[in-house]
Scaffold this motif. Sequence first.
Motif, PDB file in Angstrom:
ATOM      1  N   GLU A  40       0.924  -1.260  -0.005  1.00 11.09           N
ATOM      2  CA  GLU A  40      -0.051  -0.174   0.018  1.00 11.09           C
ATOM      3  C   GLU A  40       0.874   1.220   0.003  1.00 11.09           C
ATOM      4  OE1 GLU A  40      -3.115   2.419  -0.463  1.00 11.09           O
ATOM      5  OE2 GLU A  40      -3.084   0.189  -0.440  1.00 11.09           O
ATOM      6  N   GLU A  41       2.019   1.227   0.646  1.00  9.78           N
ATOM      7  CA  GLU A  41       2.862   2.441   0.728  1.00  9.78           C
ATOM      8  C   GLU A  41       3.479   2.523  -0.733  1.00  9.78           C
ATOM      9  OE1 GLU A  41       4.550   2.353   5.391  1.00  9.78           O
ATOM     10  OE2 GLU A  41       5.143   1.086   3.892  1.00  9.78           O
ATOM     11  N   THR A  42       3.879   1.557  -1.388  1.00  9.58           N
ATOM     12  CA  THR A  42       4.116   1.609  -2.714  1.00  9.58           C
ATOM     13  C   THR A  42       3.168   2.063  -3.659  1.00  9.58           C
ATOM     14  OG1 THR A  42       5.652  -0.464  -2.295  1.00  9.58           O
ATOM     15  CG2 THR A  42       5.409   0.091  -4.565  1.00  9.58           C
ATOM     16  N   ARG A  43       2.163   1.813  -3.337  1.00 12.11           N
ATOM     17  CA  ARG A  43       1.060   2.110  -4.331  1.00 12.11           C
ATOM     18  C   ARG A  43       0.886   3.613  -4.042  1.00 12.11           C
ATOM     19  NH1 ARG A  43      -4.608   3.044  -3.245  1.00 12.11           N
ATOM     20  NH2 ARG A  43      -6.108   2.589  -4.593  1.00 12.11           N
ATOM     21  N   SER A  44       0.841   4.444  -2.819  1.00 11.48           N
ATOM     22  CA  SER A  44       0.580   5.711  -2.701  1.00 11.48           C
ATOM     23  C   SER A  44       1.587   6.563  -3.396  1.00 11.48           C
ATOM     24  CB  SER A  44       0.766   5.736  -1.207  1.00 11.48           C
ATOM     25  OG  SER A  44       1.899   5.697  -0.461  1.00 11.48           O
ATOM     26  N   ASN A  45       3.016   5.934  -3.549  1.00  8.87           N
ATOM     27  CA  ASN A  45       3.890   6.567  -4.178  1.00  8.87           C
ATOM     28  C   ASN A  45       3.968   6.737  -5.844  1.00  8.87           C
ATOM     29  OD1 ASN A  45       5.939   7.881  -2.139  1.00  8.87           O
ATOM     30  ND2 ASN A  45       5.464   5.884  -1.104  1.00  8.87           N
ATOM     31  N   MET A  46       3.148   5.891  -6.213  1.00  8.06           N
ATOM     32  CA  MET A  46       3.250   5.499  -7.641  1.00  8.06           C
ATOM     33  C   MET A  46       2.459   6.564  -8.558  1.00  8.06           C
ATOM     34  SD  MET A  46       3.054   1.241  -8.214  1.00  8.06           S
ATOM     35  CE  MET A  46       2.072   1.644  -9.463  1.00  8.06           C
ATOM     36  N   ALA A 170      -6.382   7.947 -12.233  1.00  3.23           N
ATOM     37  CA  ALA A 170      -5.698   8.201 -11.039  1.00  3.23           C
ATOM     38  C   ALA A 170      -6.251   9.541 -10.562  1.00  3.23           C
ATOM     39  CB  ALA A 170      -4.156   8.289 -11.139  1.00  3.23           C
ATOM     40  N   PRO A 171      -6.314   9.918  -9.213  1.00  2.00           N
ATOM     41  CA  PRO A 171      -6.687  11.167  -8.657  1.00  2.00           C
ATOM     42  C   PRO A 171      -5.683  12.274  -8.963  1.00  2.00           C
ATOM     43  CG  PRO A 171      -6.935   9.485  -7.042  1.00  2.00           C
ATOM     44  CD  PRO A 171      -6.336   8.764  -8.091  1.00  2.00           C
ATOM     45  N   LYS A 172      -4.475  12.061  -9.002  1.00  2.00           N
ATOM     46  CA  LYS A 172      -3.492  13.368  -9.414  1.00  2.00           C
ATOM     47  C   LYS A 172      -3.675  13.511 -10.922  1.00  2.00           C
ATOM     48  CE  LYS A 172      -0.434  12.551  -5.492  1.00  2.00           C
ATOM     49  NZ  LYS A 172      -0.932  13.653  -4.799  1.00  2.00           N
ATOM     50  N   GLY A 173      -3.931  12.520 -11.597  1.00  2.00           N
ATOM     51  CA  GLY A 173      -4.354  13.033 -13.142  1.00  2.00           C
ATOM     52  C   GLY A 173      -5.555  14.031 -13.247  1.00  2.00           C
ATOM     53  N   VAL A 174      -6.646  13.468 -12.487  1.00  4.04           N
ATOM     54  CA  VAL A 174      -7.599  14.268 -12.404  1.00  4.04           C
ATOM     55  C   VAL A 174      -7.806  15.815 -12.104  1.00  4.04           C
ATOM     56  CG1 VAL A 174     -10.208  14.429 -11.737  1.00  4.04           C
ATOM     57  CG2 VAL A 174      -9.209  12.272 -12.496  1.00  4.04           C
ATOM     58  N   MET A 190      -7.953   1.083 -10.832  1.00  2.00           N
ATOM     59  CA  MET A 190      -6.968   1.130  -9.918  1.00  2.00           C
ATOM     60  C   MET A 190      -7.528   1.607  -8.814  1.00  2.00           C
ATOM     61  SD  MET A 190      -3.911  -0.008  -9.163  1.00  2.00           S
ATOM     62  CE  MET A 190      -2.408   0.282  -7.918  1.00  2.00           C
ATOM     63  N   HIS A 191      -8.269   2.885  -8.771  1.00  2.00           N
ATOM     64  CA  HIS A 191      -8.828   3.498  -7.818  1.00  2.00           C
ATOM     65  C   HIS A 191     -10.334   3.791  -7.495  1.00  2.00           C
ATOM     66  CE1 HIS A 191      -4.833   5.434  -6.980  1.00  2.00           C
ATOM     67  NE2 HIS A 191      -4.755   5.623  -8.255  1.00  2.00           N
ATOM     68  N   THR A 192     -10.859   3.700  -6.248  1.00  4.17           N
ATOM     69  CA  THR A 192     -12.286   3.594  -5.965  1.00  4.17           C
ATOM     70  C   THR A 192     -12.843   5.300  -6.400  1.00  4.17           C
ATOM     71  OG1 THR A 192     -12.003   4.135  -3.726  1.00  4.17           O
ATOM     72  CG2 THR A 192     -11.977   2.178  -4.372  1.00  4.17           C
ATOM     73  N   THR A 193     -14.234   5.045  -6.720  1.00  6.52           N
ATOM     74  CA  THR A 193     -14.746   6.497  -6.865  1.00  6.52           C
ATOM     75  C   THR A 193     -14.513   7.472  -5.680  1.00  6.52           C
ATOM     76  OG1 THR A 193     -16.916   5.688  -5.999  1.00  6.52           O
ATOM     77  CG2 THR A 193     -16.477   5.566  -8.306  1.00  6.52           C
ATOM     78  N   GLU A 194     -14.368   6.801  -4.586  1.00  6.53           N
ATOM     79  CA  GLU A 194     -14.297   7.539  -3.054  1.00  6.53           C
ATOM     80  C   GLU A 194     -13.137   8.502  -3.050  1.00  6.53           C
ATOM     81  OE1 GLU A 194     -15.489   8.942   0.622  1.00  6.53           O
ATOM     82  OE2 GLU A 194     -16.607   7.834  -0.801  1.00  6.53           O
ATOM     83  N   GLU A 195     -12.121   7.993  -3.877  1.00  5.20           N
ATOM     84  CA  GLU A 195     -10.768   8.727  -3.887  1.00  5.20           C
ATOM     85  C   GLU A 195     -10.617   9.668  -4.665  1.00  5.20           C
ATOM     86  OE1 GLU A 195      -7.327   5.793  -3.751  1.00  5.20           O
ATOM     87  OE2 GLU A 195      -8.813   4.343  -4.502  1.00  5.20           O
ATOM     88  N   PHE A 196     -11.762  10.230  -5.312  1.00  6.01           N
ATOM     89  CA  PHE A 196     -12.013  11.329  -6.491  1.00  6.01           C
ATOM     90  C   PHE A 196     -12.867  12.227  -6.089  1.00  6.01           C
ATOM     91  CE2 PHE A 196     -10.443   7.593  -9.111  1.00  6.01           C
ATOM     92  CZ  PHE A 196      -9.516   8.164  -9.908  1.00  6.01           C
ATOM     93  N   LYS A 197     -13.554  12.142  -4.636  1.00  2.00           N
ATOM     94  CA  LYS A 197     -14.700  12.773  -4.376  1.00  2.00           C
ATOM     95  C   LYS A 197     -14.328  14.334  -4.282  1.00  2.00           C
ATOM     96  CE  LYS A 197     -13.907  11.977   0.541  1.00  2.00           C
ATOM     97  NZ  LYS A 197     -14.599  11.463   1.989  1.00  2.00           N
ATOM     98  N   ARG A 198     -13.053  14.686  -4.126  1.00  2.58           N
ATOM     99  CA  ARG A 198     -12.820  16.197  -3.941  1.00  2.58           C
ATOM    100  C   ARG A 198     -12.793  17.066  -5.232  1.00  2.58           C
ATOM    101  NH1 ARG A 198      -6.271  16.768  -3.095  1.00  2.58           N
ATOM    102  NH2 ARG A 198      -6.909  19.131  -3.794  1.00  2.58           N
ATOM    103  N   TYR A 205     -17.934   8.304 -14.167  1.00  2.00           N
ATOM    104  CA  TYR A 205     -16.825   6.944 -13.790  1.00  2.00           C
ATOM    105  C   TYR A 205     -17.125   5.736 -14.781  1.00  2.00           C
ATOM    106  CZ  TYR A 205     -16.129   9.641  -9.695  1.00  2.00           C
ATOM    107  OH  TYR A 205     -15.578  10.599  -8.624  1.00  2.00           O
ATOM    108  N   THR A 206     -16.421   5.090 -15.128  1.00  2.00           N
ATOM    109  CA  THR A 206     -16.762   3.876 -15.877  1.00  2.00           C
ATOM    110  C   THR A 206     -15.472   2.777 -15.784  1.00  2.00           C
ATOM    111  OG1 THR A 206     -16.989   3.099 -18.052  1.00  2.00           O
ATOM    112  CG2 THR A 206     -15.595   4.864 -17.883  1.00  2.00           C
ATOM    113  N   LYS A 207     -15.722   1.486 -15.732  1.00  2.00           N
ATOM    114  CA  LYS A 207     -14.767   0.668 -15.659  1.00  2.00           C
ATOM    115  C   LYS A 207     -14.166   0.145 -16.880  1.00  2.00           C
ATOM    116  CE  LYS A 207     -17.781  -3.508 -16.141  1.00  2.00           C
ATOM    117  NZ  LYS A 207     -18.320  -4.681 -15.703  1.00  2.00           N
TER     118      LYS A 207
END
Length: 219
Positions: A40-46, A170-174, A190-198, A205-207
């Motif tokens: 998870e820490e690796t994922r957060s840095n990717m 990815a949230p940072k891309g959005v 890779m990310h849930t819709t919750e991670e984009f709520k801001r 959203y689509t798979k």
Amino acid sequence: MSTKAFIFDLNGTMIDDMHFHLKIWHEVLTSDLGAKLTIEETRSNMYGKNDELLARVFGEGHFTAEEVTAISQRKEEKYQEIYKPHLDLLPGLFDFLEDAHQAGIRLAIGSAAIPYNIDFVLDNLNIRHYFKVIVSAHDVLQSKPHPEVFLKAAELLGVAPDSCIVFEDAPKGVEAAETAGMQSVVLTTMHTTEEFKRYSNIMLYTKDYKNPLLKELIS
């Protein structure tokens, strides 16, 4: 609305490969380089460029430029080796690209990937001809969430930012698209819709690209 351009992130947006990147990055960072990171820490840095990822984990200047290049190349070679048997566009994307192309919508790639990985996808899947513009990690000074990659793609396409729709996973891309003044379609690979709520610039959203609502972006 009248859309003039679509800008696609690559990894996780056009192909579902982020789990492969995660596996290889975790292996390289922990087994090869000795970092004590969880998955998870690796994922957060990717996010961002490979050299930026290494600096986040180990500190600025820990590796020489030559070492960073070697580590990055080794990581990407491992990634391509394990992912190539699975390489494929997300469901519905080929038809979506063809429909957009036929409708005269200008298409670009705006990715933090290096050309080595972009070429791996475009040439093995024979889709390079769809993209008038490709902006890679080597073409920008600042990575997402800075908007440079998308603004540069829009400029090269000759299209105003507010006439572009960005496809991202990815949230940072959005966030980069929002700062650039562009709407976004989010691929939930890779990310849930919750991670984009801001973010306020998300249209859908689509798979994958089989969602019938995507056709409205072309018509």
